[in-house]
Design an enzyme around this catalytic site. Structure first.
Site, PDB file in Angstrom:
ATOM      1  N   ARG A   1     -33.477  17.919 -20.801  1.00 52.53           N
ATOM      2  CA  ARG A   1     -32.531  17.304 -21.738  1.00 52.53           C
ATOM      3  C   ARG A   1     -31.544  16.405 -20.986  1.00 52.53           C
ATOM      4  O   ARG A   1     -31.181  15.331 -21.466  1.00 52.53           O
ATOM      5  CB  ARG A   1     -31.783  18.379 -22.528  1.00 52.53           C
ATOM      6  CG  ARG A   1     -32.700  19.138 -23.476  1.00 52.53           C
ATOM      7  CD  ARG A   1     -31.933  19.922 -24.502  1.00 52.53           C
ATOM      8  NE  ARG A   1     -31.186  19.062 -25.404  1.00 52.53           N
ATOM      9  CZ  ARG A   1     -30.224  19.497 -26.217  1.00 52.53           C
ATOM     10  NH1 ARG A   1     -29.915  20.772 -26.242  1.00 52.53           N
ATOM     11  NH2 ARG A   1     -29.578  18.657 -26.997  1.00 52.53           N
TER      12      ARG A   1
ATOM     13  N   HIS B   1     -19.336  22.539 -28.757  1.00 51.80           N
ATOM     14  CA  HIS B   1     -20.529  23.289 -28.362  1.00 51.80           C
ATOM     15  C   HIS B   1     -20.813  23.200 -26.867  1.00 51.80           C
ATOM     16  O   HIS B   1     -21.930  23.436 -26.436  1.00 51.80           O
ATOM     17  CB  HIS B   1     -21.744  22.810 -29.182  1.00 51.80           C
ATOM     18  CG  HIS B   1     -21.638  23.150 -30.646  1.00 51.80           C
ATOM     19  ND1 HIS B   1     -22.489  22.662 -31.595  1.00 51.80           N
ATOM     20  CD2 HIS B   1     -20.768  23.952 -31.301  1.00 51.80           C
ATOM     21  CE1 HIS B   1     -22.143  23.138 -32.796  1.00 51.80           C
ATOM     22  NE2 HIS B   1     -21.101  23.914 -32.636  1.00 51.80           N
TER      23      HIS B   1
ATOM     24  N   GLU C   1     -28.194   9.839 -44.709  1.00 48.49           N
ATOM     25  CA  GLU C   1     -28.689  10.785 -45.726  1.00 48.49           C
ATOM     26  C   GLU C   1     -27.576  11.697 -46.224  1.00 48.49           C
ATOM     27  O   GLU C   1     -26.724  12.128 -45.439  1.00 48.49           O
ATOM     28  CB  GLU C   1     -29.786  11.666 -45.131  1.00 48.49           C
ATOM     29  CG  GLU C   1     -31.070  10.906 -44.861  1.00 48.49           C
ATOM     30  CD  GLU C   1     -32.069  11.745 -44.091  1.00 48.49           C
ATOM     31  OE1 GLU C   1     -32.083  12.969 -44.283  1.00 48.49           O
ATOM     32  OE2 GLU C   1     -32.796  11.153 -43.287  1.00 48.49           O
TER      33      GLU C   1
HETATM   34  N1  APR Z   1     -26.206   7.591 -37.832  1.00 56.49           N
HETATM   35  C1  APR Z   1     -25.555   8.580 -38.510  1.00 56.49           C
HETATM   36  N2  APR Z   1     -26.135   9.744 -38.864  1.00 56.49           N
HETATM   37  C2  APR Z   1     -27.433   9.922 -38.538  1.00 56.49           C
HETATM   38  C3  APR Z   1     -28.177   8.956 -37.836  1.00 56.49           C
HETATM   39  C4  APR Z   1     -27.514   7.733 -37.478  1.00 56.49           C
HETATM   40  N3  APR Z   1     -28.125   6.772 -36.810  1.00 56.49           N
HETATM   41  N4  APR Z   1     -29.429   9.436 -37.636  1.00 56.49           N
HETATM   42  C5  APR Z   1     -29.463  10.662 -38.194  1.00 56.49           C
HETATM   43  N5  APR Z   1     -28.270  10.967 -38.740  1.00 56.49           N
HETATM   44  C6  APR Z   1     -27.859  12.203 -39.419  1.00 56.49           C
HETATM   45  C7  APR Z   1     -28.955  12.960 -40.138  1.00 56.49           C
HETATM   46  O1  APR Z   1     -29.105  12.459 -41.475  1.00 56.49           O
HETATM   47  C8  APR Z   1     -28.426  14.391 -40.110  1.00 56.49           C
HETATM   48  O2  APR Z   1     -27.607  14.638 -41.256  1.00 56.49           O
HETATM   49  O3  APR Z   1     -27.427  13.099 -38.403  1.00 56.49           O
HETATM   50  C9  APR Z   1     -27.544  14.431 -38.869  1.00 56.49           C
HETATM   51  C10 APR Z   1     -28.091  15.281 -37.728  1.00 56.49           C
HETATM   52  O4  APR Z   1     -28.117  16.624 -38.126  1.00 56.49           O
HETATM   53  P1  APR Z   1     -28.488  17.788 -37.096  1.00 56.49           P
HETATM   54  O5  APR Z   1     -29.704  17.422 -36.316  1.00 56.49           O
HETATM   55  O6  APR Z   1     -28.519  19.065 -37.858  1.00 56.49           O
HETATM   56  O7  APR Z   1     -27.261  17.773 -36.049  1.00 56.49           O
HETATM   57  P2  APR Z   1     -25.845  18.490 -36.095  1.00 56.49           P
HETATM   58  O8  APR Z   1     -25.277  18.515 -37.465  1.00 56.49           O
HETATM   59  O9  APR Z   1     -25.032  17.862 -35.011  1.00 56.49           O
HETATM   60  O10 APR Z   1     -26.231  19.959 -35.642  1.00 56.49           O
HETATM   61  C11 APR Z   1     -25.208  20.885 -35.434  1.00 56.49           C
HETATM   62  O11 APR Z   1     -26.761  22.501 -34.572  1.00 56.49           O
HETATM   63  O12 APR Z   1     -28.581  23.129 -33.241  1.00 56.49           O
HETATM   64  C12 APR Z   1     -27.212  23.056 -33.344  1.00 56.49           C
HETATM   65  O13 APR Z   1     -25.711  23.151 -31.553  1.00 56.49           O
HETATM   66  C13 APR Z   1     -26.578  22.262 -32.232  1.00 56.49           C
HETATM   67  O14 APR Z   1     -24.576  20.906 -32.283  1.00 56.49           O
HETATM   68  C14 APR Z   1     -25.783  21.186 -32.953  1.00 56.49           C
HETATM   69  C15 APR Z   1     -25.542  21.823 -34.306  1.00 56.49           C
END
Ligand code: APR
Length: 234
Positions: A64, A113, A207
């Protein structure tokens, strides 16, 4: 949406998730291409996995680190860092562990985190370095396995970090959430603290999700496109 004049706000908080880094090429966790659809977090991102096979977990985190180092901050990161230089009270509260905000020049960053760039020894504290490989997998002083200083599944968030984040959010009058799916608590509850303070709450996410209805305005756009256009230049 009209552009925002940041001078009208006392305290501005940017609350960021994996979607903030997505346009830099760092994969998100959920959704299409998400990390947890390729890797089982039970094998790589929890204390039991580390206790069972520390080498496997450390190797995964080195992969990573290498992947993140190959990515660069984008125009959205730069817009936040620039605003921090112009406005005295801009804070980033991030769920991301990739250090992208700091690489873009942000100084006021609370990492909920933890960080990919730090390791911790159960007895001898935290060490940090930037590079694809960790400098060592074991503590030089006591020989213990060093654990990535990251909040994994099942871990409790650092109370000091949590308190600082909640205090910043409770104080803010402009709250901009970017790229988070809003499913991982306690961070997913943070927008409510901003609402309680009657902050103007804006979401940037292509989204909608369960938390979207909390926001006053939602920009269905990407971080890299929306952020550079969000604020008036002064
Ligand atoms: N710009 C803005 N938002 C975006 C983009 C973009 N270019 N691309 C994707 N997204 C959005 C997606 O629609 C989704 O809602 O980013 C979000 C990513 O969601 P997750 O993958 O669930 O990430 P996150 O909310 O940060 O996860 C929280 O989960 O696994 C744990 O510790 C990890 O910090 C992480 C936590």
């Amino acid at each position: 949406m009209k552009t925002i004049d940041p001078r009208q706000y006392e305290h501005i908080v940017f609350f960021t998730g994996a979607g903030m880094s997505a346009e830099s090429g760092v994969p998100t966790y959920r959704g299409r291409g998400g990390l947890w659809s390729q890797y089982r977090w039970e094998e790589y991102a929890c204390e039991d996995a580390f206790a069972g096979d520390p080498k496997k977990v450390l190797k995964f985190h080195e992969l990573r680190r290498a992947a993140v180092l190959a990515c660069q901050p984008h125009a959205g990161h730069a817009a936040i860092a620039t605003l921090e230089k112009q406005h005295p009270r801009v804070m980033v509260v991030t769920q991301n562990i990739d250090g992208m905000h700091q690489r873009a020049g942000s100084g006021n960053v609370i990492e909920l985190h933890g960080s990919l760039w730090r390791l911790r020894c159960p007895d001898d504290g935290i060490s940090g370095d930037i590079g694809a490989k960790y400098k060592g997998w074991k503590c030089e002083k006591c020989g213990s396995w060093l654990r990535p200083d990251i909040v994994w599944f099942g871990d409790i968030l650092d109370q000091g970090v949590m308190s600082a984040a909640i205090a910043a959010i409770r104080r803010c009058d402009l709250f901009v959430s970017i790229g988070t799916s809003g499913v991982v608590y306690p961070a997913a509850g943070f927008p409510r603290f901003a609402k309680e303070n009657h902050a103007r709450c804006i979401e940037i996410n292509p989204e909608a999700n369960e938390m979207s209805s909390l926001y006053d305005e939602s920009l269905r756009d990407t971080a890299g496109r929306a952020l550079p256009e969000l604020f008036v230049q002064f």
